[in-house]
Design an enzyme around this catalytic site. Structure first.
Site, short mmCIF file in Angstrom:
data_model
loop_
_atom_site.label_atom_id
_atom_site.label_comp_id
_atom_site.label_asym_id
_atom_site.label_seq_id
_atom_site.Cartn_x
_atom_site.Cartn_y
_atom_site.Cartn_z
N LYS A 177 0.34 -6.58 -8.10
CA LYS A 177 -0.30 -7.20 -6.92
C LYS A 177 -0.62 -8.65 -7.21
O LYS A 177 -1.19 -8.97 -8.26
CB LYS A 177 -1.60 -6.45 -6.57
CG LYS A 177 -1.36 -5.13 -5.87
CD LYS A 177 -2.69 -4.51 -5.47
CE LYS A 177 -2.50 -3.14 -4.89
NZ LYS A 177 -2.49 -3.08 -3.45
N GLU A 211 -11.12 3.44 0.64
CA GLU A 211 -10.04 3.71 1.59
C GLU A 211 -10.64 4.47 2.76
O GLU A 211 -11.42 5.41 2.55
CB GLU A 211 -8.94 4.52 0.92
CG GLU A 211 -8.24 3.72 -0.16
CD GLU A 211 -7.15 4.48 -0.91
OE1 GLU A 211 -6.06 3.94 -1.09
OE2 GLU A 211 -7.42 5.63 -1.32
N HIS A 235 -5.26 2.20 -12.08
CA HIS A 235 -5.45 0.96 -11.32
C HIS A 235 -6.75 0.24 -11.70
O HIS A 235 -6.76 -0.95 -11.98
CB HIS A 235 -5.50 1.22 -9.82
CG HIS A 235 -4.29 1.92 -9.27
ND1 HIS A 235 -3.06 1.85 -9.85
CD2 HIS A 235 -4.13 2.70 -8.17
CE1 HIS A 235 -2.19 2.55 -9.13
NE2 HIS A 235 -2.82 3.09 -8.11
N LYS A 321 -11.94 8.17 -1.02
CA LYS A 321 -11.20 8.37 0.23
C LYS A 321 -12.21 8.60 1.34
O LYS A 321 -13.32 9.12 1.10
CB LYS A 321 -10.31 9.61 0.13
CG LYS A 321 -9.30 9.59 -1.01
CD LYS A 321 -8.04 8.88 -0.63
CE LYS A 321 -7.01 8.91 -1.73
NZ LYS A 321 -5.99 7.87 -1.59
C1 BG6 Z 1 -1.88 5.14 -5.33
C2 BG6 Z 1 -2.75 6.36 -5.16
O1 BG6 Z 1 -1.51 4.99 -6.66
O2 BG6 Z 1 -2.59 4.01 -4.89
C3 BG6 Z 1 -3.22 6.50 -3.72
O3 BG6 Z 1 -2.02 7.52 -5.53
C4 BG6 Z 1 -3.86 5.22 -3.25
O4 BG6 Z 1 -4.12 7.60 -3.58
C5 BG6 Z 1 -2.96 4.04 -3.52
O5 BG6 Z 1 -4.09 5.34 -1.85
C6 BG6 Z 1 -3.62 2.71 -3.18
O6 BG6 Z 1 -2.75 1.65 -3.36
P1 BG6 Z 1 -2.79 0.36 -2.43
O7 BG6 Z 1 -1.78 -0.55 -2.98
O8 BG6 Z 1 -2.48 0.84 -1.05
O9 BG6 Z 1 -4.20 -0.16 -2.53
#
Ligand code: BG6
Length: 468
Positions: A177, A211, A235, A321
């Protein structure tokens, strides 16, 4: 040192969700923007043929264009479609690998992308080796890399039987990113940060990955892993590493990876009492989720880094979530001034740095300035270094391009992936039930106690659109 480019891309899991959402759009962009010109072989065990795969690619690109508010690019699709081939077969059947070899034709250095469950990595790697398709090849593997420290070690050992470490690319799309890269750039391309980027000036660090949607049809997959394995071990720890590491000795991939490894190793294993797990109401009714599931869809925790720079500075991490908003944001809270000369400045009002990764990209510093008028009274302002709506290049486009060129700077090494698992290994099994929370809330109220003092969590809010 220049490494030879891969000359074909084989992607396993071609009929899956990830291919639909991310890989087809990335491949089209690579063809149109970077002149990607190599055979692309989709592989899956779905009883499909090439016609069906092409139709799926078309749907994927149509949907991606719709999401971005742009027109479907027919020419781009046709270029991708012309390069696509498809092999259908069971990964346990040697005939599948014979068919892949045939499809590869004259290609000598394929890149194999395993967008499949980790339990299949070994069988696919061995299948490729048997037909000679692993020699001089590279392999990209998706996250989560294993389920815990022990399984990650076993997986590394299995892959190393077939591929040398420099040919293994453990992907974490967060590292591709733009704003995550800017975190590193901004820190080390400016001298002003280094003197204050430590325990003497930083009070605490917070990172929230929120999210505003649920598990979106991925019930069975998600219920097997939960939030800690899905986004925190990978992440979010990667983001912390970028934020907290020392300056690499050079800009080469090895120097960067070496510093990251040092910071992962300095992270203390998270103590179970520093963790709150939550589950949104209604999760157990999602298809594929167990009716008595104890899997977390929300996690908040406190992490400590045991080194001279960060000792005593809490890192608060939260991901979930069905929260009120979709946004990922880091706040580096600076200490309050030693004396409040003019007006009282609380921890909440002191300087901070803010990095927002999505949906917009923002780098900003929070400061106080005097309000116009006779009194020496201040107000908070934000100095914005960068604010734009969305990054131009998708992480998958960037990372797959890097892997094809053999540049592993943004991929995770065997030692780093194990060190990151070691940080969360003690909090992967749970006796305590998850606390439930209302969809659209900031998780269970117990999470408030994770942040010490009266500062509280910084909840990301929707941004106003900005001119710069
Ligand atoms: C993924 C997860 O690796 O990353 C998901 O499995 C998550 O659950 C997603 O929603 C989020 O990525 P981004 O780039 O949309 O923030």
């Amino acid at each position: 040192m220049a490494t030879p480019r891969s000359d074909a891309l084989v992607f396993f899991g071609a009929t899956g969700d990830l291919a639909y959402k991310k890989i087809f759009p990335a491949l089209q962009a690579m063809i149109l923007n970077d002149g990607l010109d190599l055979p692309i072989i989709g592989v899956a065990h779905s009883d499909w043929d090439i016609k069906k795969l092409r139709a799926r690619a078309r749907d994927s690109l149509t949907q991606a264009a719709k999401d971005q508010g742009i027109k479907f690019d027919k020419d781009g699709f046709e270029k991708l479609s012309a390069k696509l081939q498809y092999v259908d077969g069971d990964y346990n059947d040697p005939a599948t690998f014979d068919a892949i070899k045939k499809a590869l034709g004259k290609a000598k250095r394929p890149l194999h992308y395993l967008a499949i469950p980790p339990s299949l990595f070994g069988v696919v790697a061995k299948g490729l080796q048997k037909v000679g398709c692993a020699d001089e090849a590279r392999v990209v593997v998706e996250k989560p890399f294993g389920r815990d420290l022990a399984s990650a070690k076993a997986l590394n050992a299995t892959l190393h039987e077939v591929f040398p470490e420099q040919s293994i690319f453990r992907i974490d799309h967060y590292l591709g990113k733009e704003p995550v890269q800017n975190l590193l750039y901004f820190r080390f391309a400016n001298t002003v940060f280094e003197p204050v980027w430590n325990r003497n000036y930083v009070e605490s660090v917070q990172i929230t990955m929120a999210e505003n949607f649920g598990v979106q049809g991925r019930g069975a997959f998600y219920d097997d892993i939960g939030a800690i394995r899905d986004v925190l071990q990978n992440h979010l720890l990667q983001v912390i590493a970028m934020l907290a590491m020392d300056a690499p000795v050079g800009s080469d991939p090895e120097s960067l990876r070496a510093e990251k490894l040092r910071i992962f190793r300095a992270m203390k294993p998270v103590d179970p009492k520093d963790v709150v797990r939550g589950q949104y109401k209604g999760y157990r009714e999602v298809e594929g989720v167990k009716p008595d599931s104890n899997v977390e869809t929300f996690v908040a925790l406190r992490l400590h880094i045991d080194n001279w720079r960060w000792n005593g500075v809490p890192f608060y991490i939260r991901a979930g979530k069905n929260l009120p908003i979709t946004a990922t944001e880091v706040i580096v809270d600076m200490k309050t001034p030693p004396l409040s000369l003019f007006d009282e400045i609380s921890q909440k009002e002191s300087n901070y740095f803010r990095f927002r990764f999505n949906p917009e990209v923002i780098i900003a510093e929070g400061a106080r300035v005097k309000k116009p008028g006779e009194k020496m009274r201040g107000e908070p302002v934000e100095l914005v270094a960068r604010h734009h709506p969305r990054p131009e290049k998708s992480p998958y486009e960037r990372l797959l391009g890097d892997a094809i060129r053999g540049d592993n700077a943004l991929f995770t090494s065997d030692e780093s992936v194990e060190a990151a698992w070691a940080v969360v290994d003690q909090v992967l099994t749970h006796e305590k039930p998850v606390a439930t929370y209302k969809p659209g809330s900031w998780g269970p109220s117990e999470a408030l106690k994770i942040v010490e003092g009266d500062e509280g969590w910084h909840d990301p809010t929707p941004e106003e659109t900005s001119p710069c």
